[in-house]
Design an enzyme around this catalytic site. Sequence first.
Site, mmCIF file in Angstrom:
data_model
loop_
_atom_site.group_PDB
_atom_site.id
_atom_site.type_symbol
_atom_site.label_atom_id
_atom_site.label_comp_id
_atom_site.label_asym_id
_atom_site.label_seq_id
_atom_site.Cartn_x
_atom_site.Cartn_y
_atom_site.Cartn_z
ATOM 1 N N ASN A 196 -12.773 -3.341 3.324
ATOM 2 C CA ASN A 196 -13.781 -2.286 3.388
ATOM 3 C C ASN A 196 -14.796 -2.548 2.277
ATOM 4 O O ASN A 196 -14.446 -2.554 1.100
ATOM 5 C CB ASN A 196 -13.131 -0.915 3.203
ATOM 6 C CG ASN A 196 -12.232 -0.544 4.362
ATOM 7 O OD1 ASN A 196 -12.503 -0.885 5.505
ATOM 8 N ND2 ASN A 196 -11.124 0.133 4.079
ATOM 9 N N ASP B 203 0.857 -1.189 0.000
ATOM 10 C CA ASP B 203 0.000 0.000 0.000
ATOM 11 C C ASP B 203 0.893 1.238 0.000
ATOM 12 O O ASP B 203 1.843 1.327 0.793
ATOM 13 C CB ASP B 203 -0.897 -0.036 1.252
ATOM 14 C CG ASP B 203 -2.036 0.968 1.170
ATOM 15 O OD1 ASP B 203 -1.771 2.160 0.959
ATOM 16 O OD2 ASP B 203 -3.193 0.561 1.329
ATOM 17 N N HIS C 32 -6.856 -5.855 2.928
ATOM 18 C CA HIS C 32 -5.745 -5.166 3.593
ATOM 19 C C HIS C 32 -5.077 -6.151 4.556
ATOM 20 O O HIS C 32 -5.769 -6.798 5.357
ATOM 21 C CB HIS C 32 -6.256 -4.002 4.449
ATOM 22 C CG HIS C 32 -6.809 -2.841 3.693
ATOM 23 N ND1 HIS C 32 -6.062 -1.731 3.389
ATOM 24 C CD2 HIS C 32 -8.052 -2.601 3.190
ATOM 25 C CE1 HIS C 32 -6.808 -0.845 2.742
ATOM 26 N NE2 HIS C 32 -8.025 -1.356 2.606
ATOM 27 N N GLN D 288 -14.408 2.236 1.698
ATOM 28 C CA GLN D 288 -13.799 1.740 0.451
ATOM 29 C C GLN D 288 -13.636 2.896 -0.520
ATOM 30 O O GLN D 288 -14.608 3.557 -0.885
ATOM 31 C CB GLN D 288 -14.658 0.637 -0.189
ATOM 32 C CG GLN D 288 -14.013 0.056 -1.439
ATOM 33 C CD GLN D 288 -14.766 -1.139 -2.021
ATOM 34 O OE1 GLN D 288 -15.824 -1.515 -1.524
ATOM 35 N NE2 GLN D 288 -14.227 -1.721 -3.070
ATOM 36 N N VAL D 289 -12.403 3.136 -0.933
ATOM 37 C CA VAL D 289 -12.097 4.230 -1.854
ATOM 38 C C VAL D 289 -11.828 3.674 -3.254
ATOM 39 O O VAL D 289 -12.303 4.208 -4.248
ATOM 40 C CB VAL D 289 -10.866 5.035 -1.344
ATOM 41 C CG1 VAL D 289 -10.459 6.082 -2.357
ATOM 42 C CG2 VAL D 289 -11.184 5.676 0.008
ATOM 43 N N HIS E 4 -10.199 -5.536 -2.420
ATOM 44 C CA HIS E 4 -8.838 -5.759 -1.925
ATOM 45 C C HIS E 4 -8.886 -6.116 -0.453
ATOM 46 O O HIS E 4 -9.686 -5.573 0.305
ATOM 47 C CB HIS E 4 -7.940 -4.531 -2.141
ATOM 48 C CG HIS E 4 -8.585 -3.239 -1.739
ATOM 49 N ND1 HIS E 4 -9.517 -2.593 -2.518
ATOM 50 C CD2 HIS E 4 -8.435 -2.483 -0.626
ATOM 51 C CE1 HIS E 4 -9.911 -1.486 -1.912
ATOM 52 N NE2 HIS E 4 -9.274 -1.401 -0.757
HETATM 53 P P1 AMP Z 1 -9.790 1.307 0.668
HETATM 54 O O1 AMP Z 1 -9.984 2.560 1.474
HETATM 55 O O2 AMP Z 1 -10.163 0.049 1.397
HETATM 56 O O3 AMP Z 1 -10.424 1.399 -0.714
HETATM 57 O O4 AMP Z 1 -8.228 1.196 0.471
HETATM 58 C C1 AMP Z 1 -7.561 1.601 -0.690
HETATM 59 C C2 AMP Z 1 -6.088 1.547 -0.370
HETATM 60 O O5 AMP Z 1 -5.386 1.562 -1.592
HETATM 61 C C3 AMP Z 1 -5.576 2.711 0.453
HETATM 62 O O6 AMP Z 1 -4.979 2.212 1.642
HETATM 63 C C4 AMP Z 1 -4.576 3.420 -0.476
HETATM 64 O O7 AMP Z 1 -3.458 3.900 0.230
HETATM 65 C C5 AMP Z 1 -4.192 2.290 -1.414
HETATM 66 N N1 AMP Z 1 -3.800 2.673 -2.755
HETATM 67 C C6 AMP Z 1 -4.430 3.510 -3.603
HETATM 68 N N2 AMP Z 1 -3.795 3.562 -4.789
HETATM 69 C C7 AMP Z 1 -2.737 2.709 -4.698
HETATM 70 C C8 AMP Z 1 -1.682 2.306 -5.587
HETATM 71 N N3 AMP Z 1 -1.606 2.801 -6.821
HETATM 72 N N4 AMP Z 1 -0.776 1.403 -5.144
HETATM 73 C C9 AMP Z 1 -0.859 0.909 -3.896
HETATM 74 N N5 AMP Z 1 -1.812 1.245 -3.001
HETATM 75 C C10 AMP Z 1 -2.735 2.134 -3.394
#
Ligand code: AMP
Length: 139
Positions: free
Chosen positions: A91, A35, A106, A98-99, A104
């Site tokens: 998430n 991450d 974690h 979830q963004v 995925h």
């Molecule tokens: P979520 O909030 O569960 O959707 O987590 C998304 C995660 O993806 C976050 O912890 C970000 O820091 C991580 N993230 C976003 N873009 C990238 C990327 N290009 N490479 C690695 N991690 C990423």
Amino acid sequence: MDLHHDPSCPFCLIEEGKAPAFLIHNDARTMSFLDIRPFAEGHTLVIPRIHIELFSDLDHDTLASLFIAASEVARLLKRRLGVDGINVLVNEGKVAGQVVPHVHIHLIPRKPGNEPIFTERVQAEESTLEDLRQKITVG
Ligand code: AMP
Ligand code: ZN
């Protein structure tokens, strides 16, 4: 048209080799990479190679391979980084944080003395738990 990828998804771009990532594990159905905004050192994401937004929509084969990979990577983190414990977290949906709209897992390494992710909680009433149990399981 490629039905397994979404061109606007950052994790699909990584899967296709069109965006960089710090890859630590690959197999036929999954990829695992660091991450870039880690909650802790070694924070790793495990993704399916196909684009599916939600954990609750995963088919059984993808789900199984995702968790098998997550378990292997968890072992790697423990062996190679001397990690003591790991929070394994998904998430599900925006409201849950979830963004990135590509499922995925974690893997968040934890050390002695770290604050637990779940802070102190209050004991629920039995009647409340029973109402909820019925809502979830009956009908
Ligand atoms: P979520 O909030 O569960 O959707 O987590 C998304 C995660 O993806 C976050 O912890 C970000 O820091 C991580 N993230 C976003 N873009 C990238 C990327 N290009 N490479 C690695 N991690 C990423
Ligand atoms: Zn995707």
